[in-house]
Design an enzyme around this catalytic site. Structure first.
Site, PDB file in Angstrom:
ATOM      1  N   ASP A 136     -11.403 -33.322  24.271  1.00 23.65           N
ATOM      2  CA  ASP A 136     -11.848 -32.805  22.982  1.00 23.65           C
ATOM      3  C   ASP A 136     -10.864 -33.277  21.916  1.00 23.65           C
ATOM      4  O   ASP A 136      -9.731 -33.654  22.215  1.00 23.65           O
ATOM      5  CB  ASP A 136     -11.880 -31.272  23.024  1.00 23.65           C
ATOM      6  CG  ASP A 136     -13.097 -30.758  23.785  1.00 23.65           C
ATOM      7  OD1 ASP A 136     -14.092 -31.503  23.878  1.00 23.65           O
ATOM      8  OD2 ASP A 136     -13.049 -29.621  24.280  1.00 23.65           O
TER       9      ASP A 136
ATOM     10  N   ARG B 127     -16.945 -26.627  31.546  1.00 27.18           N
ATOM     11  CA  ARG B 127     -16.825 -26.703  30.081  1.00 27.18           C
ATOM     12  C   ARG B 127     -17.718 -25.665  29.413  1.00 27.18           C
ATOM     13  O   ARG B 127     -17.465 -25.241  28.301  1.00 27.18           O
ATOM     14  CB  ARG B 127     -17.266 -28.093  29.584  1.00 27.18           C
ATOM     15  CG  ARG B 127     -16.268 -29.197  29.813  1.00 27.18           C
ATOM     16  CD  ARG B 127     -16.860 -30.539  29.406  1.00 27.18           C
ATOM     17  NE  ARG B 127     -17.275 -30.621  28.016  1.00 27.18           N
ATOM     18  CZ  ARG B 127     -16.469 -30.819  26.986  1.00 27.18           C
ATOM     19  NH1 ARG B 127     -15.186 -30.961  27.193  1.00 27.18           N
ATOM     20  NH2 ARG B 127     -16.932 -30.892  25.757  1.00 27.18           N
TER      21      ARG B 127
ATOM     22  N   ARG C  14     -21.994 -16.160  29.472  1.00 22.36           N
ATOM     23  CA  ARG C  14     -21.569 -14.899  28.842  1.00 22.36           C
ATOM     24  C   ARG C  14     -22.597 -13.789  29.098  1.00 22.36           C
ATOM     25  O   ARG C  14     -23.792 -14.012  28.939  1.00 22.36           O
ATOM     26  CB  ARG C  14     -21.414 -15.092  27.327  1.00 22.36           C
ATOM     27  CG  ARG C  14     -20.382 -16.137  26.942  1.00 22.36           C
ATOM     28  CD  ARG C  14     -19.919 -15.923  25.509  1.00 22.36           C
ATOM     29  NE  ARG C  14     -19.115 -17.044  25.038  1.00 22.36           N
ATOM     30  CZ  ARG C  14     -19.561 -18.000  24.226  1.00 22.36           C
ATOM     31  NH1 ARG C  14     -20.798 -17.955  23.759  1.00 22.36           N
ATOM     32  NH2 ARG C  14     -18.780 -18.980  23.862  1.00 22.36           N
TER      33      ARG C  14
ATOM     34  N   TYR D  91     -12.212 -37.113  29.658  1.00 22.60           N
ATOM     35  CA  TYR D  91     -13.004 -36.562  28.566  1.00 22.60           C
ATOM     36  C   TYR D  91     -12.117 -35.600  27.796  1.00 22.60           C
ATOM     37  O   TYR D  91     -11.696 -34.576  28.322  1.00 22.60           O
ATOM     38  CB  TYR D  91     -14.227 -35.822  29.113  1.00 22.60           C
ATOM     39  CG  TYR D  91     -15.148 -35.381  27.997  1.00 22.60           C
ATOM     40  CD1 TYR D  91     -15.968 -36.313  27.377  1.00 22.60           C
ATOM     41  CD2 TYR D  91     -15.157 -34.078  27.537  1.00 22.60           C
ATOM     42  CE1 TYR D  91     -16.786 -35.945  26.328  1.00 22.60           C
ATOM     43  CE2 TYR D  91     -15.971 -33.708  26.492  1.00 22.60           C
ATOM     44  CZ  TYR D  91     -16.786 -34.641  25.898  1.00 22.60           C
ATOM     45  OH  TYR D  91     -17.581 -34.281  24.850  1.00 22.60           O
TER      46      TYR D  91
END
Ligand code: UDP
Length: 383
Positions: free
Chosen positions: A356, A175, A179, A354
């Site tokens: 979003d 999740r 970067r 789970y």
């Protein structure tokens, strides 16, 4: 023929189904929820003492790359320009989350370029010799190396899940992006924001229809014996509870919030501060005033300090626990659910995943189109 829809649970899945059936099919819908409010865990309300709108079950930031979901929700709300950024405290210092070039350079006290950082982390990760990561720890170490994993992931994950990261599903950590630039936006989605007048108003508008009646503080268990044959049920409560836990209980994590109103206008300068170290008992602190930079400052603030633990029978379930035991038990409950012609299961609790908010809405829209609507207009009849 079904002539009526009963929706159990007034969170996003249930609210979308109810709204679609009432608005498009013009059929009567009853929405029940055992709580005294609609909106499920997305519910928000203004704290009277401080005038700050709080997400009563912890921070909810709407983000999506699904244009259809965005378009659908924009019928009920405008969004502000909020972009989520999370900071994390480790060993007395503040770092940017998710792990990005700033986190890496701050932690190692270097000024790596993106390519240098990538090569450096690749070497750190390679030193572990993990070929196919089979658990959260291996996955995280193979992505960021052991030092960053130990600083930012291990302690937080143990607090959040109360399991050793070697026992957890690697998917949990995917999740979080890693970067190699200075982009420290928490979410990578194209569309993001907080409903301008709060989540509470969104749900009120979705359910404000002459064909929808909402009954709060109403338990499905008290109604199920009285259901007539012509009622289709959309059930978004916990799937194991529907079957009276007959095969055993699925594990859930819940959270407790310690609510404080510190004597200042701004406690931490940001909406979410994570606490990575295992010695600090809370996982994070939410400060809700930062979700609405467009609103005038009330001069007061309110914070929710979040503590994670296993849910007991009476606790609000938040996070499914991704272990092989729970996955196997879920499969058994799914088999029972599939055999019921008059009940459609959906949402986070109903499917033990789970989800979003945007995924929940997308799944509800798809479920309406492919399951609920055909059954209600009589094109599909299973019994
Ligand atoms: N995580 C972590 N450190 C952090 C934030 C997240 O180790 O500072 C891990 C942790 O295992 C968590 C997972 O990443 O369960 C997913 O985090 P996310 O922020 O998506 O969780 P949510 O905000 O949905 O609770």
């Amino acid at each position: 023929m079904y002539t009526h829809l009963l929706v159990v649970g007034a969170g996003f899945f249930g609210a979308v189904i109810a709204e679609r059936v009432a608005a498009e099919l013009d059929l009567p819908v009853t929405v029940i929820d055992r709580r005294p409010h609609i909106g499920g865990n997305c519910w928000s309300a203004v704290d009277e003492e401080t005038g700050v709108e709080c997400h009563m079950y912890g921070s909810h930031i709407f983000h999506t790359s699904d244009g259809e979901v965005w378009k659908y929700l924009r019928r009920f709300t405008e969004f502000n320009a909020y972009r989520h950024h999370v900071w994390t405290q480790h060993a007395g210092h503040v770092y940017a989350m998710p792990i990005n070039l700033h986190t890496i350079n701050s932690y190692y006290r270097r000024n790596f370029s993106p390519e240098e950082a990538r090569a450096f982390i690749r070497e750190e990760a390679a030193a572990e010799g993990i070929v196919t990561p089979s658990n959260l720890e291996e996955k995280a170490v193979s992505l960021i190396g052991r030092p960053l994993y130990t600083a930012f992931i291990r302690g937080y994950t143990i607090k959040q899940w109360e399991k050793d990261p070697t026992e957890l599903d690697p998917a949990i950590i995917t999740r979080l992006p890693v970067r190699y630039n200075y982009d420290n936006r928490y979410f990578s989605d194209a569309l993001e924001g907080i409903p301008l007048d709060g989540y509470g108003a969104v749900f009120r508008r979705m359910l404000d229809h002459p064909r929808i009646s909402v009954r709060l503080e109403t338990d499905f268990a008290d109604l199920r014996e009285t259901l007539s044959e012509d009622t289709l049920v959309c059930y978004t409560g916990a799937i194991d509870q529907f079957f009276d836990y007959s095969l055993g209980r699925l594990e859930w994590r819940t959270v407790d919030f310690a609510v404080e109103r510190p004597p200042c206008a701004d406690f931490q300068g940001t909406s979410v501060m994570n606490y990575a170290d295992a010695e600090i008992p809370w996982t994070r602190i939410h400060e809700f005033r930062h979700y609405h930079p467009e609103r005038p400052c009330t001069g007061r603030t309110v914070i929710f300090r979040e503590f994670s633990r296993f849910a007991g029978p009476e606790d609000a379930p938040y996070y499914p626990v991704a272990t092989p035991r729970n996955a196997a038990l879920l499969e058994e409950y799914r088999r029972l659910a599939a055999a019921l012609p008059d009940v459609v299961f959906g949402g986070r609790l109903g499917t033990y995943r789970y989800l979003d908010m945007d995924d929940t809405i997308a799944e509800a829209l798809a479920c309406y189109a492919s399951v609920i609507r055909p059954r209600l207009i009589g094109t599909v009849r299973r019994r």
